[in-house]
Design a protein around this motif. Sequence first.
Motif, mmCIF file in Angstrom:
data_model
loop_
_atom_site.group_PDB
_atom_site.id
_atom_site.type_symbol
_atom_site.label_atom_id
_atom_site.label_comp_id
_atom_site.label_asym_id
_atom_site.label_seq_id
_atom_site.Cartn_x
_atom_site.Cartn_y
_atom_site.Cartn_z
ATOM 1 N N LEU A 1 0.826 -1.204 0.000
ATOM 2 C CA LEU A 1 0.000 0.000 0.000
ATOM 3 C C LEU A 1 0.863 1.257 0.000
ATOM 4 C CD1 LEU A 1 -3.278 0.574 1.908
ATOM 5 C CD2 LEU A 1 -1.481 2.281 2.103
ATOM 6 N N GLU A 2 1.894 1.262 0.839
ATOM 7 C CA GLU A 2 2.780 2.422 0.857
ATOM 8 C C GLU A 2 3.569 2.540 -0.445
ATOM 9 O OE1 GLU A 2 2.952 4.929 2.999
ATOM 10 O OE2 GLU A 2 1.172 3.960 3.860
ATOM 11 N N SER A 3 3.884 1.417 -1.068
ATOM 12 C CA SER A 3 4.538 1.460 -2.379
ATOM 13 C C SER A 3 3.614 2.094 -3.409
ATOM 14 C CB SER A 3 4.939 0.051 -2.814
ATOM 15 O OG SER A 3 5.868 -0.526 -1.925
ATOM 16 N N ALA A 4 2.321 1.770 -3.323
ATOM 17 C CA ALA A 4 1.352 2.364 -4.245
ATOM 18 C C ALA A 4 1.265 3.873 -4.049
ATOM 19 C CB ALA A 4 -0.019 1.719 -4.039
ATOM 20 N N ARG A 5 1.238 4.310 -2.804
ATOM 21 C CA ARG A 5 1.169 5.747 -2.533
ATOM 22 C C ARG A 5 2.425 6.458 -3.022
ATOM 23 N NH1 ARG A 5 0.219 7.193 3.345
ATOM 24 N NH2 ARG A 5 0.217 9.242 2.364
ATOM 25 N N GLY B 1 -14.300 -4.150 5.166
ATOM 26 C CA GLY B 1 -14.624 -2.739 4.927
ATOM 27 C C GLY B 1 -13.438 -1.984 4.370
ATOM 28 N N GLY B 2 -12.233 -2.314 4.870
ATOM 29 C CA GLY B 2 -11.042 -1.697 4.312
ATOM 30 C C GLY B 2 -10.784 -2.123 2.885
ATOM 31 N N VAL B 3 -11.053 -3.393 2.558
ATOM 32 C CA VAL B 3 -10.908 -3.871 1.176
ATOM 33 C C VAL B 3 -11.874 -3.112 0.258
ATOM 34 C CG1 VAL B 3 -11.224 -5.858 -0.345
ATOM 35 C CG2 VAL B 3 -10.066 -6.144 1.849
ATOM 36 N N ALA B 4 -13.085 -2.888 0.735
ATOM 37 C CA ALA B 4 -14.055 -2.121 -0.054
ATOM 38 C C ALA B 4 -13.553 -0.700 -0.296
ATOM 39 C CB ALA B 4 -15.407 -2.104 0.661
ATOM 40 N N ALA B 5 -12.910 -0.112 0.718
ATOM 41 C CA ALA B 5 -12.350 1.228 0.546
ATOM 42 C C ALA B 5 -11.222 1.226 -0.485
ATOM 43 C CB ALA B 5 -11.848 1.763 1.881
ATOM 44 N N LEU B 6 -10.393 0.195 -0.472
ATOM 45 C CA LEU B 6 -9.318 0.093 -1.464
ATOM 46 C C LEU B 6 -9.880 -0.001 -2.882
ATOM 47 C CD1 LEU B 6 -6.851 -2.422 0.269
ATOM 48 C CD2 LEU B 6 -6.726 0.073 0.222
ATOM 49 N N MET B 7 -10.911 -0.809 -3.054
ATOM 50 C CA MET B 7 -11.528 -0.942 -4.363
ATOM 51 C C MET B 7 -12.204 0.357 -4.786
ATOM 52 S SD MET B 7 -13.139 -4.780 -3.940
ATOM 53 C CE MET B 7 -13.807 -4.749 -5.610
ATOM 54 N N GLU C 1 -4.470 8.365 0.910
ATOM 55 C CA GLU C 1 -3.913 8.598 2.236
ATOM 56 C C GLU C 1 -4.921 8.264 3.337
ATOM 57 O OE1 GLU C 1 -1.917 12.251 4.845
ATOM 58 O OE2 GLU C 1 -2.675 12.596 2.810
ATOM 59 N N ILE C 2 -6.167 8.691 3.156
ATOM 60 C CA ILE C 2 -7.198 8.424 4.159
ATOM 61 C C ILE C 2 -7.464 6.927 4.269
ATOM 62 C CG2 ILE C 2 -9.628 8.786 4.710
ATOM 63 C CD1 ILE C 2 -9.385 11.549 3.442
ATOM 64 N N ALA C 3 -7.519 6.238 3.125
ATOM 65 C CA ALA C 3 -7.723 4.787 3.157
ATOM 66 C C ALA C 3 -6.558 4.077 3.837
ATOM 67 C CB ALA C 3 -7.906 4.252 1.740
ATOM 68 N N SER C 4 -5.348 4.601 3.684
ATOM 69 C CA SER C 4 -4.177 3.973 4.307
ATOM 70 C C SER C 4 -4.245 4.063 5.824
ATOM 71 C CB SER C 4 -2.899 4.625 3.790
ATOM 72 O OG SER C 4 -2.758 5.949 4.278
ATOM 73 N N TYR C 5 -4.833 5.143 6.362
ATOM 74 C CA TYR C 5 -4.965 5.254 7.814
ATOM 75 C C TYR C 5 -5.752 4.061 8.360
ATOM 76 C CZ TYR C 5 -3.581 10.162 7.223
ATOM 77 O OH TYR C 5 -2.906 11.313 6.916
#
Length: 224
Positions: free
Chosen positions: A106-110, A175-181, A200-204
């Motif tokens: 995730l941080e690599s993606a950001r 729920g976090g997976v849904a946010a990623l999608m 950034e918000i999804a990463s939190y």
Amino acid sequence: MPGTTAVPDIEIIVEDIGGGGGPTPPPGGGDDGDGEDRDHRRQWSLAPRRYSTAITLGIVSILMFFMALSSAFIVLRRGSNVWVPVHLPLVLWANTGILLASSFTLESARRRLSLADLPGFRKFWLVTTVLGFLFVAGQLVAWRQLVAQGVYIASNQASSFFYIFTAAHGVHLLGGVAALMYVLTRKVEPANLSRSVAAEIASYYWHFMDGLWIFLLALLYLGK
């Protein structure tokens, strides 16, 4: 002179008064466009704050929920005479590695997104999403292994907490997976939220779920 009429003079004066009013102002006023621009900029600046506040409230509520469960776990573990420890399936350690790897991707993606590398961002973000699904699938495998051993949610207090902890965490992680999608597939700019801010918000939330799982795993391990 007597007998002459003043009507022509009056008509001339009326015409002069009517022609001196200046140009007609444009319909709708001249400040409406600027006002709309200011409103749009204000909404753009407030949108990230609203999303950040919402995710913060969500994290706090989830944390309070799990702290209440953890307190009950500790009290019963110390005071119960019928506590039967659960032998933790080894797949849980593999699941933990998967979840930690997802934080790295995730941080690599950001980081790719900050470099304006949109294809690289999509690749690492998609890998993070897949790892999230793999973690949930691994939790289901752990449940199946316990069921094969004859350990069910109603078997004893320890097994009940194991299933409740893992199920509640799995649901919140989905729920976090849904946010990623959502961030990956949705056009966020029309919603007054840039893609980088949304990521950034999804990463939190995602990193919070990672840390929460480490805490729960340590709690279950010590509960043995």
